[in-house]
Each structure stands twice: as structure tokens, then as C-alpha cells.
Design a protein around this motif. Structure first.
Motif, PDB file in Angstrom:
ATOM      1  N   ASP A 144     -57.370 -30.577 104.929  1.00  0.00           N
ATOM      2  CA  ASP A 144     -56.247 -30.947 105.807  1.00  0.00           C
ATOM      3  C   ASP A 144     -54.968 -30.315 105.273  1.00  0.00           C
ATOM      4  O   ASP A 144     -54.017 -30.998 104.920  1.00  0.00           O
ATOM      5  N   LEU A 196     -52.361 -39.512 103.988  1.00  0.00           N
ATOM      6  CA  LEU A 196     -52.851 -40.888 104.084  1.00  0.00           C
ATOM      7  C   LEU A 196     -54.056 -41.084 103.158  1.00  0.00           C
ATOM      8  O   LEU A 196     -54.156 -42.100 102.459  1.00  0.00           O
ATOM      9  N   ALA A 197     -54.965 -40.108 103.132  1.00  0.00           N
ATOM     10  CA  ALA A 197     -56.128 -40.209 102.251  1.00  0.00           C
ATOM     11  C   ALA A 197     -55.694 -40.270 100.792  1.00  0.00           C
ATOM     12  O   ALA A 197     -56.236 -41.055  99.997  1.00  0.00           O
ATOM     13  N   LEU A 236     -59.413 -33.829 100.951  1.00  0.00           N
ATOM     14  CA  LEU A 236     -57.996 -33.452 100.957  1.00  0.00           C
ATOM     15  C   LEU A 236     -57.783 -31.981 101.291  1.00  0.00           C
ATOM     16  O   LEU A 236     -56.878 -31.613 102.035  1.00  0.00           O
ATOM     17  N   LEU A 245     -62.503 -39.627  99.034  1.00  0.00           N
ATOM     18  CA  LEU A 245     -61.242 -39.269  99.688  1.00  0.00           C
ATOM     19  C   LEU A 245     -60.699 -37.945  99.154  1.00  0.00           C
ATOM     20  O   LEU A 245     -60.189 -37.114  99.913  1.00  0.00           O
ATOM     21  N   GLY A 282     -51.603 -32.180 105.546  1.00  0.00           N
ATOM     22  CA  GLY A 282     -51.069 -32.785 106.747  1.00  0.00           C
ATOM     23  C   GLY A 282     -51.034 -34.301 106.654  1.00  0.00           C
ATOM     24  O   GLY A 282     -51.368 -34.889 105.614  1.00  0.00           O
ATOM     25  N   PRO A 283     -50.648 -34.975 107.739  1.00  0.00           N
ATOM     26  CA  PRO A 283     -50.537 -36.449 107.711  1.00  0.00           C
ATOM     27  C   PRO A 283     -51.833 -37.152 107.324  1.00  0.00           C
ATOM     28  O   PRO A 283     -51.818 -38.121 106.566  1.00  0.00           O
ATOM     29  N   ASN A 284     -52.976 -36.667 107.818  1.00  0.00           N
ATOM     30  CA  ASN A 284     -54.246 -37.319 107.485  1.00  0.00           C
ATOM     31  C   ASN A 284     -54.571 -37.160 106.005  1.00  0.00           C
ATOM     32  O   ASN A 284     -55.061 -38.089 105.350  1.00  0.00           O
ATOM     33  N   GLY A 285     -54.306 -35.976 105.460  1.00  0.00           N
ATOM     34  CA  GLY A 285     -54.556 -35.758 104.041  1.00  0.00           C
ATOM     35  C   GLY A 285     -53.660 -36.610 103.170  1.00  0.00           C
ATOM     36  O   GLY A 285     -54.096 -37.155 102.148  1.00  0.00           O
TER      37      GLY A 285
END
Length: 711
Positions: free
Chosen positions: A583, A532-533, A580, A576, A527-530
């Protein structure tokens, strides 16, 4: 170099010639026809027709349960309105050993009897019975075949009783004699240790007159088919010791067919209740949920161990040209230029070390895959790229490699970069780990010849499977190995010079392109958070490389601080990566703008039951071959127009993340990975398209038989 290309051409020609030895016309091996018992049919009655198959000597077709491998015959009927077919009556089969497997089927000839019911209000002058028979005929290899069968029976006048057709009387009498009869004696199943004993309580059997007993279960996995079946006969009857398929869970009941020779005559008895009518001879109204036809048997009997190994070798050679492998290989070849002045023996050892890295990692991946599959995991080739963690780590490693090539950081102190990047004294280890990386980045790619070979390997015993995977790895390593073993080739290379720094910088950009592709794959998985990470991790890797390079020119505490900063950035990157996998992207279940529906087995079954034509595209974001096929063939305007004009429904299975339904369909067709392209025409057998598609191939297949979508 000309000599190398000539050798490769001879290898290709030789294997192509070997393939040409395989019979290409199944109809030359099986003569099939549709015959009827009566000479006419009366409305409101049921008649028996036979599907007669005569095989060339040494070849066989399969029973309803084919045993360890194979595929039973399938008839897709095309009948007049109101006319229906019933369950197939299968003659008792023979045991057909094939190396370590045991199959069940028929040699010589066989007639499958099928009841056909004609409604009382049928008003036509004749009843046209037609259909497409699909079968698998096997010797040491297996060849899928089909035959369009048709028979027209005149309709008798009201009240008349049609007489049997004299030309068919003997054929049907022989076919009925081969059918198992209901056992007039009770049977029972008992357990004795790791075996189960099927007993037929018939005190009248003479022990000296009974021999060659065999039991054929209706269920495909209830018995170890290849295990010996031990016969004993005593005053209480016949006893047959059988080995269960799962000794820990032996069957409570064992329906099937028992055969034995009694005073020179073969007898066959049906034990227990048979399952519902076999889907392999399904009528148009029957469910397709358990009747996905396969073009080849489980384990792909069309291949032997050595032919699969040969195809794997070719597939590995072609992998070197794939965009995911070529950047790594080109950098390794460039390192040979630097080593051109070294001794021939040292260069050869580099080639052997690289080959050892490729073979070792291929065998390790194959062993892990086999172990996971044996444990029940539904995975296939390239499974590691279904993990966002693996994708991110690959992207970070390749970014560091690209930065080294661009001169941002010096890894190993030389242009070999990755190849000699462990230490200046440990160059052979560098070559070994280059082979490991080449294997990791090769797994998303599927080359021609490779799909069937890998599918074969994953259905064989571990030793045979590892031979095929070793051949695949050898094919990948062979070009670089040949270059190091052939001193003349190295002397043809230009001398080291300033041009190498420029070429090194140029080669960094294909590596960056691979990083961009891996980030795109990651975007499909998380997803978006993953995402970004993952992107922040790339920044941290770049920062760590910059800090490490600064440490080379700073002394004392400043250098230590820079190195500590670089290590801290790498530790933060590892943190990080760890989050992953938590998400995951939500699966997309909507129809795309192009009208492509997400694949589910239920949707495929429903469309086929309605007689629709369905194109199934099994793909993944990390599959380079899939993406190339999408852009060069599947998304072309002419192809899209052909799909619409022929009313073809498109189903796309996305295997970027694990999906057990997709894995199951891949395995049914002898594949362990994507791409897989199938074209179903209603209930007819699926056409399996090549793994490398062109616009012409798709158009020819879609438009091969116009109007099938309306069947």
C-alpha cells in the motif's frame, strides 16, 4: 571525564590540522588564460581561441574522457549576441595511473582549441569573449577550481584579413601539433577471447621503431581503463590488445585516439567518428541533459582511504548526539550504573560486546548495500528505511522497549531493558544486540564529515569500503567502549538506588518520541490503509506486552492462556507488517504552497537551459538531519524572502521511497545518502552546500553573486 573530552578535542584538532595541509587555492596550482590566434576578428568569419592551462609540476587536469575518475574542464561561455563557439579540439592525452585506477589527462600545460564564429552583421567595435572555466586539478588529492577568463578582440575593417598575433603563433602551432590527426590507414576491431584487438593496417611501420602505444576511448565505460594494453607490430601493421569494460558485451566499434612513439616522435590518430561535442565544454545553447557538472570526481579523489576513514570515525562519534541514537545510548549507559559493582573485566566485556554489535551490523549493512549496488540497484545509505516493513518493525521494537522502561512489561528482569533483554544469564548478548539496534536507528542520521566518507566508501573496492564503514561503526561505539575500558569513570557514577527507576521511566519518553517519528515516516510511505495497519500493529504490540506481563502473575492454565494471547497478538502484528509494502503512497507531483517543485532531472535541465538559478534540496522523511535543516534554516522567512528576491527556483527531491533519478544525482556528487543541497546558477557548476545548514550559510550563498538569476 575531563581526560576523555581532552582526547576527543585533540583528535578533532589533529584531523582539522591534517585537512589544513591540503592546498586551498586551486589558482596556485593552475594558471589559466584565454588567448586568440589572430590579433583581430572580421565579421562573418571564424577564428580560433585557446584555453591555456599551465599546471604546477606533479598535478594534472583531465581529457574529455577522464578515465576511471575525474572531471573534464568545463567552460560556461558569456558571449555577445550572435557569437557562437564550436566543438572543442582536445589534444591527445596521457595515461595517468592513480593507485589501481587509470585516468586520462594532461600534465605540465595544455591548450584546448575552440572555434568562435562571428556573424556577418556584427556591428560592435570589439568582440568580448568571456566565461567561467571550471576544472579539477589532481595530484594524490583532487581540488575543484575555477577561473573567470576574458578576452576582447578588435573588429577589423570590412574586407581586411586579420593577421595572426605574433605573440601566440608558437602557442597555437604547438597546440595543433598535439591534436590527433585523421588516420590515413584503415583500422579494424577483432575479438580474441576476453580481449579486443585494435589493428592499424599500415605495412610501412618498422617493428623496432614503434613503442609505448596507448588507446584512449571516447566512451567512459567501454574499456577496462586500468588494464594493460599489449602492443605487437608485424608486417601488416600495429595491433593493440585491449580489455573491454564488459567482457560479455565487447564493443562493436571503438572510436577514440590512438597514440604511439615512432622513431622517438609521438604520433596521435583519431580512430572512428567522435561523439557529439562534449557537454563539458558546452556553449550556452547546448543541452544540459547529459552535462551535470560535478564538484569532485567519481569516488571522490579528494579523499584517500585513511582520510576517509578518519572522517568516518568523526562522523560516527557525532552520531551519538543525534536524536535517533541518543535514547538507545543513554539507556545503555544507565545499565552501566547497575553494573558498577561488578568486576572491571565483566564491564569491559560488556563494552566489547556492544562494540562488536555495532561493528558487525555496520559491516553487514555495508556489505549488503555494496552487493545490491553491484547488482545494479539504485540505492544508498539508509536504504533499509525506504522499506515500510523495516520502519514498522523498528517502531514496534522501540515501543516494546519503551513499555519495558515504563514498567508495563519486564524484559530480561532488569532496567537494562534492551541492553540485557535476551536472558538474565546472557547479558553479553544483550549488549551485542544493543549495538545492533543502535546501528539500525543511526542510519537515518547523517552527521558532519560522514557524507563524503560514505560516498567514497561506496565507490571503492569492497575491502577499502568496508574499512571506512568499520571506522564509522567504531566512532559510534567509541564513547560507550571508552566508558567501559576506563574504570575511573565507573567509580565516578552514583551508586544504584531508587533514583534509577525514576530515570528509567523518564528515558522511556525519548523512545516514545522516536516511535512517533517512525510512524510519521510510515505515513509518508504508505497510503491510508497501510497507515491504519501500522497503527493497529502498535496497539497489538502494546496488548501483547500487557498480556505477557499478566502471565507473570497468573499460574496454571490462566498463565498459559495469557502467554498464548500475547503470542497470537504478535503473530497478528507480523501479518499486518507483511501487507504494508503493498500500500505504497502515491508520489506527490504538485507544487507546494511555498512554491517548491518536485525534483525531476528533466525539470532541472530545462531550468538551467533557461539560465535560471535553482536550489535543489535532496531530503527524506526519515532523515533527521534533513528535518532539522528544514526547520532551522530552509523554512525561515529571511531565507524564503532571499529565494524570491533572487528569483531562485526550489526543487525538492523526496528520497523517502526509492527514486532512481535522485539516487543518480546523489552519486554524481559523491554522496550515498541525503541530505544534499545544490545551488545551480544557470549552466555554471553547482555549489555544494554543507550538510548542516544555518540561516546565515543559506543567505550568504544565495546572495553571493546578485543578478546571476538573470544571466
Amino acid at each position: 571525564m575531563i581526560r576523555s573530552f581532552t582526547a576527543l578535542a585533540l583528535l578533532l584538532t589533529g584531523l582539522t590540522g591534517a585537512q589544513a595541509l591540503v592546498p586551498k587555492q586551486p589558482k596556485d596550482l593552475v594558471q589559466a588564460r584565454l588567448v586568440a590566434e589572430p590579433s583581430a576578428v572580421a565579421p562573418g568569419t571564424t577564428v580560433t581561441v585557446g584555453i591555456r592551462m599551465a599546471m604546477k609540476p606533479g598535478w594534472h587536469v583531465y581529457w574529455r574522457n577522464p578515465g576511471d575518475s575525474g572531471l573534464p574542464p568545463e567552460m560556461a561561455w558569456d558571449l555577445p549576441q550572435g557569437v557562437n563557439v564550436g566543438a572543442v579540439e582536445w589534444p591527445a592525452p596521457e595515461r595517468l595511473p592513480v593507485q589501481t585506477l587509470m585516468n586520462y589527462g594532461y600534465e605540465g600545460e595544455v591548450t584546448l582549441l575552440v572555434p568562435v564564429s562571428v556573424p556577418a552583421d556584427y556591428s560592435g567595435g570589439s568582440v568580448r569573449l568571456a566565461g567561467k572555466l571550471s576544472y579539477l586539478v589532481c595530484e594524490e588529492i583532487c581540488i575543484p577550481g575555477s577561473a573567470d577568463l576574458e578576452l576582447a578582440l578588435p573588429v577589423a575593417t570590412a574586407g581586411a584579413t586579420p593577421a595572426p598575433d605574433p605573440a601566440s603563433t608558437d602557442l597555437f602551432a604547438k597546440a595543433r601539433a598535439a591534436l590527433p590527426e585523421a588516420s590515413p590507414w584503415p583500422s579494424r576491431l577483432t575479438r580474441e577471447g576476453d580481449t579486443v584487438v585494435l589493428s592499424l593496417d599500415h605495412a610501412g611501420l618498422e617493428p623496432d621503431a614503434i613503442r609505448e602505444a596507448a588507446f584512449f576511448p571516447y566512451g567512459e565505460t567501454v574499456l577496462d581503463n586500468a588494464a594493460s594494453q599489449t602492443l605487437t607490430v608485424d608486417t601488416s601493421g600495429l595491433h593493440l590488445a585491449l580489455k573491454p569494460g564488459d567482457a560479455a558485451k565487447p564493443p562493436a566499434e571503438l572510436p577514440g585516439v590512438l597514440t604511439f612513439i615512432d622513431r622517438g616522435t609521438r604520433r596521435a590518430f583519431a580512430i572512428g567518428e567522435p561523439p557529439p561535442p562534449a557537454a563539458a565544454m558546452a556553449a550556452p545553447s547546448e543541452s544540459l541533459s547529459a552535462a551535470v557538472p560535478m564538484p569532485a570526481p567519481a569516488g571522490d579523489e579528494t579523499l584517500t582511504l585513511w582520510s576517509a576513514a578518519g572522517l568516518a570515525l568523526l562522523g560516527g562519534l557525532i552520531l551519538n548526539l543525534m536524536p535517533c541514537v541518543f535514547p538507545v545510548l543513554s539507556i545503555k549507559v544507565l545499565s552501566l550504573v547497575k553494573q558498577a559493582g561488578e568486576s572491571a573485566m565483566r564491564v569491559r566485556i560488556h563494552g566489547l560486546a556492544y562494540t562488536a554489535g555495532v561493528l558487525g551490523s555496520f559491516l553487514a549493512l555495508a556489505g549488503l548495500l555494496m552487493a545490491l549496488k553491484a547488482g545494479g540497484a539504485t540505492i544508498g545509505w539508509g536504504f533499509q528505511l525506504q522499506s515500510p516493513i523495516v520502519v514498522a518493525v523498528l517502531a514496534y521494537g522501540l515501543l516494546a522497549m519503551g513499555l519495558s522502561l515504563s514498567g508495563v512489561v519486564h524484559v530480561g528482569g532488569g532496567i537494562a531493558g534492551l541492553g540485557d533483554g535476551l536472558t538474565r544469564r546472557s547479558g553479553y548478548r544483550g549488549s551485542f544486540f544493543t549495538g545492533v539496534l543502535a546501528t539500525l536507528v543511526a542510519t537515518p542520521c547523517t552527521a558532519p564529515f560522514m557524507g563524503g566518507a560514505v560516498g567514497f566508501a561506496l565507490t571503492q573496492p569492497p575491502a577499502a569500503g568496508l574499512v571506512v564503514f568499520a571506522s564509522l561503526g567504531l566512532g559510534l561505539a567509541l564513547p560507550f567502549l571508552a566508558l567501559t575500558l576506563w574504570p575511573e569513570a565507573l567509580r565516578l557514577m552514583p551508586r544504584p538506588g531508587a533514583w534509577m527507576d525514576t530515570l528509567k521511566g523518564v528515558l522511556a519518553f525519548p523512545v516514545y518520541a522516536t516511535v512517533a517519528w517512525l510512524v510519521w515516516v510510515l505515513a509518508q510511505q504508505v497510503g491510508p490503509n497501510g497507515l491504519l495497519a501500522g497503527l493497529v500493529g502498535l496497539v497489538l504490540v502494546g496488548f501483547a506486552a500487557w498480556a505477557w506481563e499478566r502471565a507473570r502473575f497468573a499460574g496454571g492454565w490462566a498463565g498459559g492462556l495469557a502467554r498464548g494471547t500475547a503470542l497470537a497478538a504478535l503473530l497478528a502484528t507480523a501479518g499486518l507488517v507483511a501487507v504494508l509494502d503493498g500500500d505504497r503512497a502515491s508520489p506527490v507531483g504538485t507544487v507546494t504552497a511555498d512554491g517548491i517543485e518536485p525534483f525531476t532531472q528533466a525539470r532541472l535541465d530545462a531550468l538551467r537551459a533557461d539560465g535560471r538559478t535553482v536550489f535543489v534540496d535532496m531530503t527524506a522523511a526519515w532523515c533527521i538531519t534533513c528535518q532539522i535543516n528544514e526547520r532551522t534554516a530552509l523554512s525561515r522567512d529571511r531565507v524564503r524572502q532571499a529565494f524570491r528576491a533572487n528569483d531562485v527556483v526550489l526543487l525538492r527531491g523526496d528520497w523517502t521511497n526509492q527514486n532512481p533519478e535522485i539516487t543518480a544525482l546523489l552519486e554524481r556528487y559523491g554522496r550515498s545518502g541525503v541530505p544534499l543541497y545544490l545551488l545551480y546558477r544557470g549552466k555554471a557548476e553547482a555549489s555544494v552546500l554543507p550538510q548542516i545548514l544555518t540561516e546565515g550559510i543559506l543567505l550568504a550563498e544565495i546572495e553571493k553573486r546578485p543578478g546571476l538569476a538573470q544571466r
